[in-house]
Design a protein around this motif. Structure first.
Motif, PDB file in Angstrom:
ATOM      1  N   THR A 247       0.845  -1.191   0.000  1.00 42.75           N
ATOM      2  CA  THR A 247       0.000   0.000   0.000  1.00 42.75           C
ATOM      3  C   THR A 247       0.879   1.238   0.000  1.00 42.75           C
ATOM      4  O   THR A 247       1.751   1.390   0.851  1.00 42.75           O
ATOM      5  N   PHE A 248       0.656   2.101  -0.974  1.00 43.86           N
ATOM      6  CA  PHE A 248       1.314   3.406  -1.029  1.00 43.86           C
ATOM      7  C   PHE A 248       0.343   4.425  -0.432  1.00 43.86           C
ATOM      8  O   PHE A 248      -0.834   4.432  -0.802  1.00 43.86           O
ATOM      9  N   THR A 249       0.832   5.271   0.438  1.00 49.79           N
ATOM     10  CA  THR A 249      -0.057   6.255   1.036  1.00 49.79           C
ATOM     11  C   THR A 249       0.385   7.670   0.680  1.00 49.79           C
ATOM     12  O   THR A 249       1.580   7.935   0.512  1.00 49.79           O
ATOM     13  N   ALA A 250      -0.598   8.531   0.539  1.00 46.28           N
ATOM     14  CA  ALA A 250      -0.345   9.946   0.239  1.00 46.28           C
ATOM     15  C   ALA A 250      -1.607  10.717   0.618  1.00 46.28           C
ATOM     16  O   ALA A 250      -2.526  10.143   1.210  1.00 46.28           O
ATOM     17  N   GLY A 313      -9.382   8.656  -1.767  1.00 50.28           N
ATOM     18  CA  GLY A 313      -9.942   7.315  -1.623  1.00 50.28           C
ATOM     19  C   GLY A 313      -8.877   6.234  -1.591  1.00 50.28           C
ATOM     20  O   GLY A 313      -7.724   6.492  -1.239  1.00 50.28           O
ATOM     21  N   VAL A 314      -9.306   5.027  -1.973  1.00 54.22           N
ATOM     22  CA  VAL A 314      -8.400   3.880  -2.063  1.00 54.22           C
ATOM     23  C   VAL A 314      -8.486   3.351  -3.487  1.00 54.22           C
ATOM     24  O   VAL A 314      -9.590   3.083  -3.979  1.00 54.22           O
ATOM     25  N   PHE A 315      -7.347   3.216  -4.150  1.00 55.70           N
ATOM     26  CA  PHE A 315      -7.358   2.919  -5.578  1.00 55.70           C
ATOM     27  C   PHE A 315      -6.426   1.761  -5.912  1.00 55.70           C
ATOM     28  O   PHE A 315      -5.334   1.662  -5.339  1.00 55.70           O
ATOM     29  N   THR A 336      -9.438   7.012   4.270  1.00 52.38           N
ATOM     30  CA  THR A 336      -9.990   5.747   4.748  1.00 52.38           C
ATOM     31  C   THR A 336     -10.943   5.210   3.696  1.00 52.38           C
ATOM     32  O   THR A 336     -11.422   5.938   2.832  1.00 52.38           O
ATOM     33  N   GLY A 337     -11.227   3.949   3.798  1.00 55.16           N
ATOM     34  CA  GLY A 337     -12.137   3.350   2.827  1.00 55.16           C
ATOM     35  C   GLY A 337     -11.761   1.913   2.605  1.00 55.16           C
ATOM     36  O   GLY A 337     -10.690   1.462   3.023  1.00 55.16           O
ATOM     37  N   GLN A 338     -12.640   1.204   1.981  1.00 56.67           N
ATOM     38  CA  GLN A 338     -12.451  -0.223   1.762  1.00 56.67           C
ATOM     39  C   GLN A 338     -11.568  -0.464   0.551  1.00 56.67           C
ATOM     40  O   GLN A 338     -11.743   0.170  -0.499  1.00 56.67           O
ATOM     41  N   ALA A 339     -10.634  -1.382   0.702  1.00 59.46           N
ATOM     42  CA  ALA A 339      -9.763  -1.731  -0.425  1.00 59.46           C
ATOM     43  C   ALA A 339     -10.539  -2.536  -1.449  1.00 59.46           C
ATOM     44  O   ALA A 339     -11.438  -3.298  -1.096  1.00 59.46           O
TER      45      ALA A 339
END
Ligand SMILES: [Cu+2]
Length: 483
Positions: A247-250, A313-315, A336-339
């Motif tokens: 997971t990459f976060t930004a 979101g989560v992409f 936050t959000g569902q993968a």
């Protein structure tokens, strides 16, 4: 046009006694995802320890016995600034000989890692120190040049930063794509044996557990024919299967530079990011006029740099194994959000796909206009059935090759008369594709196509020229350019 080269092998001159006290440091460590940070401007010698070892590696569930640099897959990134000297101490703890090839970097010939051509292979227990200046900025990678070792875990990114390049981004991520079979009831050497024994009908392929090694119907319109030979059980992004993605976060609205590297052995990847477009800025390290795309097709050993402005979101960042109906996955999380599920296929995979014909090199990536002094016609030959891949009907012979002379503008014309695509790679040089196309070191040549590659002979030596399908090169689609 062809010549017989009977010169003795070049003996690389670095003795073990010169190694001295190398610090086993890597200035980036394990993390492939990192923010861009400023560094002092002075150039420096940067030392790295590459211990090629047998190790057990966790791919995010599947545990495999493989060979890897310092026991991790991908190997730790080497990241330097333009002008720095890279000093990499290879310690061979494998049960067989090995070398390191610095893919795309115009190193001096004796640092190129071609066994029996630019150096003696490094024997088990031995050490070899590679040392070269990192002159040309870009996204590169390194891997062995012995047998099919590259299709084990022996690969890692090499990033040469350009301090003068504008950096209109907040984050930078390196995304390494791979197809994985090593340690899953077989090894790449057994896969090669199966391919050679008649596309899977021979002894090696019919051993227990080996009945499913090969593909015979991997078709891709994008690749204009057969997509690949090997039925890989796993496809990886940064060493992880899709059920346990990195997971990459930004933050939403941030801009990220993504450097894609295809470290696969026999798989082209079509990459896309759900809900996003990508702005292509470089291929094989060289800048192109920025152009937007939804998907990219990346052949083995190719690299692309893109800029992406992140949504909230989560992409999914998905790499579809082209023609093989399987995917690798990473996640981009800005809130936050569902993968998404592991098998997600964002619609962008089937959206706009920019190919070579839509990529324009920036002026500084364009060779000065000049008529070629010498042309070599290289007809790619061979069939899946015979597994006799070659160039002009001949398989690799280290004593044969194509003659060029220092100072010449060289034109290579690759014509693909086979039913499969081939990513062709030239060592020690970079070339302009199709006269005004992108500057590259590896170019996909599709069935029926002719691609021209122009370069200046400015780095004398004996240079490999081969298909970067590791099973094709190892079965003969490889030759030499010598001057
Ligand atoms: Cu090939």
């Amino acid at each position: 046009m062809k010549y017989i080269d009977r010169r003795a092998f070049v003996r690389a001159g670095l003795a073990i006694s010169t190694v001295g006290t190398l610090a086993a440091r890597s200035d980036t460590g394990h993390r492939l995802s990192r923010a861009v940070t400023a560094r002092p401007l002075s150039s420096a010698t940067r030392s790295y320890a590459l211990n090629a070892v047998e190790s057990q590696v966790d791919l995010g569930g599947p545990e495999v016995n493989t060979w890897a640099y310092n026991g991790v897959v991908p190997g730790r990134e080497i990241r330097v600034r333009k002008g720095d000297v890279i000093k990499a101490k290879l310690v061979n703890r494998l049960p067989t000989e090995t070398t390191v090839h610095w893919h795309g970097v115009p190193v001096p010939n004796d640092m190129d890692g071609a066994p029996g051509v630019t150096q003696d292979p490094v024997e088990p227990g031995d050490v070899f120190v590679y040392r070269f200046a990192a002159e040309v900025p870009g996204t590169y990678w390194f891997h062995p040049h012995v047998g099919v070792q590259q299709d084990r875990g022996l690969y890692a990114p090499l990033i040469i930063e350009d301090p003068d390049e504008p950096a209109p981004y907040d984050e930078e991520w390196v995304v390494v794509l791979d197809d994985w079979i090593d340690g899953v009831k077989t090894t790449p050497d057994e896969v090669l044996a199966a391919l050679r024994s008649g596309s899977g009908h021979g002894a090696a392929a019919t051993q227990p557990g080996h009945d499913n090694l090969l593909l015979r119907d991997a078709h891709s319109p994008l690749l204009r024919g057969h997509a690949g030979d090997v039925n890989y059980p796993h496809y990886l992004i940064n060493g992880r299967v899709a059920t346990a993605p990195r997971t990459f976060t930004a933050k939403p609205g941030q801009r990220v530079r993504i450097r894609f590297i295809n470290a696969g052995g026999d798989t082209a990847f079509r990459v896309a990011i759900g809900g996003h477009r990508m702005r292509v800025t470089h291929t094989d390290g060289f800048p192109v006029e920025p152009v937007e795309t939804e998907a990219l097709l990346i052949g083995m050993a190719e690299r692309y740099d893109v800029l992406v402005t992140l949504e909230d979101g989560v992409f999914p960042l998905v790499a579809l194994a082209e023609g093989k109906n399987a995917t690798a996955l990473a996640l981009i999380r800005t809130s936050t959000g569902q993968a998404p599920p592991p098998d997600v296929r964002p619609k962008e995979l089937d959206g706009l796909l920019i190919g070579y014909d839509r990529l324009t090199p920036t002026p500084d990536a364009l060779l000065p206009r000049k008529n070629p002094d010498v042309e070599h016609h290289l007809v790619l030959s061979g069939t899946m059935e015979k597994y006799d891949w070659g160039i002009n009907g001949e398989t690799y012979d280290p004593e044969q090759g194509y003659a060029i002379r220092e100072g010449q503008r060289v034109r290579l014309l690759f014509t693909n008369k086979t039913k499969m695509w081939h990513p062709m790679h030239v060592h020690g040089h970079t070339f302009q594709t199709n006269e005004t196309g992108p500057r590259k070191d590896t170019v996909n040549v599709l069935p029926g196509q002719t691609v021209t590659c122009d370069f200046d002979a400015d780095n004398p030596g004996r240079w490999m020229l081969h298909c970067h399908n590791v099973y094709h090169s190892e079965s003969g689609m490889m030759t030499l350019l010598t001057y």
